[in-house]
Design a protein around this motif. Sequence first.
Motif: not given
Lengths: 113, 112
Positions: B31, B33, B92-93, B95-100, B102
């Motif tokens: 995704n 952003q 977001s990469g 993996s669904n880690t919440g990390k972005l 940038f």
Amino acid sequence: DAGITQSPRYKITETGRQVTLMCHQTWSHSYMFWYRQDLGHGLRLIYYSAAADITDKGEVPDGYVVSRSKTENFPLTLESATRSQTSVYFCASSGQGNNYGYTFGSGTRLTVV
Amino acid sequence: GQQVMQIPQYQHVQEGEDFTTYCNSSTTLSNIQWYKQRPGGHPVFLIQLVKSGEVKKQKRLTFQFGEAKKNSSLHITATQTTDVGTYFCADSGSSNTGKLIFGQGTTLQVKP
């Protein structure tokens, strides 16, 4: 955004001192993050947390410690400050991880002399 | 690791001219952003793109996600002095880690 606050806004400290930067959010967001911003490097992730008591290293964690005993607080500690840690530090939070935008705090400008 | 590259690094335009910044990755983006940071301020979330080929508009700003999900762009039509700042894309990469992750950002200067 009043819901996420960082303190202090500005800090000057001496090399070798321990300093803690505070971050507090009022939304009960699960995810919280610490980034540093330096000219030429953009935003670099230091540490992040998916929930209380869960933290993990980011891209540049060396020299930093975090804790998250409560959902709303995510302090960042520089154990022994070095000049290379002079930077602007941003805390951010997110409600649902990858699928929602971050809300950033206003930042702390730290100078290590 | 995954890198997100933004070009150009800096852009100076005359007020009224258009502006575009590009975000590229060697791997498929998850995704995208977009954030804006005014001088002396903090990054502010603008929008998220999720689908291949997606186009979203916010007034004079047009955001696009590439068909192969390896690039994204932000286009500003008829820039104004209020558009000054640094624009970041973030991925977001896998993996669904919440990390972005940038990009380095594109700093826009607008001459009145």
